[in-house]
Design a protein around this motif. Structure first.
Motif, short mmCIF file in Angstrom:
data_model
loop_
_atom_site.label_atom_id
_atom_site.label_comp_id
_atom_site.label_asym_id
_atom_site.label_seq_id
_atom_site.Cartn_x
_atom_site.Cartn_y
_atom_site.Cartn_z
N ALA A 292 0.83 -1.21 0.00
CA ALA A 292 0.00 0.00 0.00
C ALA A 292 0.86 1.25 0.00
O ALA A 292 0.56 2.23 -0.70
N LYS A 293 1.94 1.24 0.77
CA LYS A 293 2.85 2.38 0.82
C LYS A 293 3.57 2.59 -0.50
O LYS A 293 3.94 3.72 -0.85
N ALA A 294 3.79 1.51 -1.24
CA ALA A 294 4.58 1.58 -2.46
C ALA A 294 3.75 1.85 -3.71
O ALA A 294 4.30 1.99 -4.81
N LEU A 295 2.44 1.93 -3.57
CA LEU A 295 1.58 2.20 -4.72
C LEU A 295 1.37 3.69 -4.93
O LEU A 295 1.30 4.47 -3.97
N LYS A 296 1.26 4.09 -6.18
CA LYS A 296 0.83 5.44 -6.50
C LYS A 296 -0.65 5.59 -6.13
O LYS A 296 -1.38 4.60 -5.98
N ILE A 297 -1.11 6.83 -5.99
CA ILE A 297 -2.55 7.07 -5.78
C ILE A 297 -3.29 6.49 -6.99
O ILE A 297 -2.96 6.78 -8.14
N GLY A 298 -4.27 5.65 -6.73
CA GLY A 298 -4.99 4.98 -7.80
C GLY A 298 -4.36 3.67 -8.23
O GLY A 298 -4.94 2.94 -9.03
N GLY A 299 -3.17 3.37 -7.70
CA GLY A 299 -2.50 2.11 -8.04
C GLY A 299 -3.20 0.92 -7.41
O GLY A 299 -3.95 1.05 -6.44
N ARG A 300 -2.93 -0.29 -7.97
CA ARG A 300 -3.66 -1.47 -7.54
C ARG A 300 -2.70 -2.56 -7.05
O ARG A 300 -1.61 -2.74 -7.60
N LEU A 301 -3.17 -3.27 -6.04
CA LEU A 301 -2.50 -4.49 -5.57
C LEU A 301 -3.34 -5.69 -5.98
O LEU A 301 -4.56 -5.67 -5.86
N MET A 302 -2.68 -6.74 -6.48
CA MET A 302 -3.33 -8.02 -6.73
C MET A 302 -2.53 -9.08 -5.99
O MET A 302 -1.32 -9.20 -6.19
N LEU A 303 -3.23 -9.84 -5.15
CA LEU A 303 -2.53 -10.86 -4.38
C LEU A 303 -3.34 -12.14 -4.32
O LEU A 303 -4.58 -12.12 -4.43
N VAL A 304 -2.63 -13.25 -4.13
CA VAL A 304 -3.28 -14.54 -3.92
C VAL A 304 -2.92 -15.02 -2.53
O VAL A 304 -1.83 -14.76 -2.02
N ALA A 305 -3.86 -15.71 -1.89
CA ALA A 305 -3.64 -16.21 -0.54
C ALA A 305 -4.44 -17.48 -0.31
O ALA A 305 -5.45 -17.73 -1.00
#
Length: 338
Positions: A292-305
């Motif tokens: 979250a800290k490393a994303l630009k505003i509007g950037g997205r994270l995709m993760l699998v768990a």
């Protein structure tokens, strides 16, 4: 790794059963970890080797000379602290045999969970002599470096695995001999029209980065962050072989304690969920917060768990928007938008 295994390793020296290396001698320490205390008469210098970034940093903090890969030769003795990967433990024995003088002492230790008993029996069958000592819920065993160890070095040295005909990995790396099913599920949901800068957190040997490059040919570049030095080197080779035209950067990095320098439009990750045998969501939660800290505003994270891991609360706390893309019997794919 239990601290008990470290105490087990040095116990033969503490008790005087094995003479401690003296002043002017050099000792190679494979799989080294911080937290050990040298016996009073252990006067030799230690060259520690540790490829895990968090464990490497702990050794640095303890002022232990350490490298992420093996250097040098003609050591007077070698210490081996075993881990949970059989192939990696055997490879450490092969490295000790290659780097230690003929007749030099090699001491190996580990806990039951490291398969130390079967490893001890296998080495004992070689007829190299030595002995063993149980202590602190583990076993230490030792032997002298024989004159001719070429066949055993060849047999014990880890062999890279070829995965699906296009990736190389090695024992000790996560899912070294097959595509991880969770990563495969996430790869099936990666965008095919992404044109920004991406990062792969906990990149392993590079599978997700290659899949993103395959699916989104307009990708401007991808940075790979990985705490396992050897996995990162494998990722470097796999990206060169499978995505040679994509700008890439590689960071040997502990995402739970070291901040990233740049900001990204997309971060993909399959975070590790245990440091021991038991599932522990704390590691994944720390990586989600780092993403979250490393994303630009509007950037997205995709993760699998794994389906049972409780990442939803931290996703809700950390991201402006979040949701679940899909799930199957074992895994779920989550997304978050900053």
């Amino acid at each position: 790794m239990s601290r008990d295994a470290l105490k087990t390793l040095f116990h033969p020296f503490e008790t005087g059963v094995v003479p401690a290396p003296g002043e002017g001698e050099r000792v190679l320490f494979l799989g080294a970890e911080a937290g050990y205390r040298l016996p009073a008469d252990f006067a030799a210098s230690i060259a520690a080797v540790q490829g895990s970034r968090p464990l490497y940093k702990a050794l640095e903090a303890a002022k232990v000379p350490v490298t992420p890969f093996v250097e040098g030769e003609d050591y007077d003795a070698a210490l081996i602290l075993c881990g949970k990967h059989k192939g990696e433990n055997e490879d450490r024995i092969a490295e000790a045999l290659k780097r230690t003088k003929i007749g030099g002492l090699i001491v190996v230790a580990g806990g039951k969970e490291d398969g130390i008993q079967s490893l001890r029996k296998r080495v004992a069958q070689l007829g190299w002599g030595g002995d063993s000592l149980p202590k602190y819920h583990g076993i230490a065993f030792w032997f002298g470096r024989p004159e001719d160890a070429g066949d055993v070095i060849e047999k014990f040295a880890k062999k890279p695995a070829r995965v699906e005909g296009r990736f190389d990995a090695a024992p000790g790396m996560f899912s070294h001999d097959r595509i991880d099913a969770g990563s495969e599920l996430l790869a099936s949901r990666l965008p095919d029209d992404f044109k920004g800068h991406a990062a792969d957190f906990g990149a392993g040997w590079g599978y997700l980065s290659v899949m993103l490059a395959d699916k989104s040919p307009g990708l401007k570049g991808i940075d790979l962050f990985e705490a396992d030095y050897h996995a990162l080197e494998a990722a470097r080779a796999n990206l060169k072989a499978n995505a040679p035209n994509v700008p890439t950067r590689f960071y040997w990095h502990d995402l739970t304690s070291e901040e990233t320098r740049d900001k990204y439009d997309l971060i993909v990750m399959n975070p590790p969920f245990h440091e021991t045998q038991a599932a522990d969501p704390a590691l994944g939660i720390a990586m989600i917060k780092a993403a979250a800290k490393a994303l630009k505003i509007g950037g997205r994270l995709m993760l699998v768990a794994n389906r049972g891991l409780p990442y939803e609360p931290v996703m809700a706390e950390t991201f402006k928007e979040w949701g679940e893309t899909c799930r199957n019997a074992r895994f779920k794919v989550l997304w978050g938008k900053r």
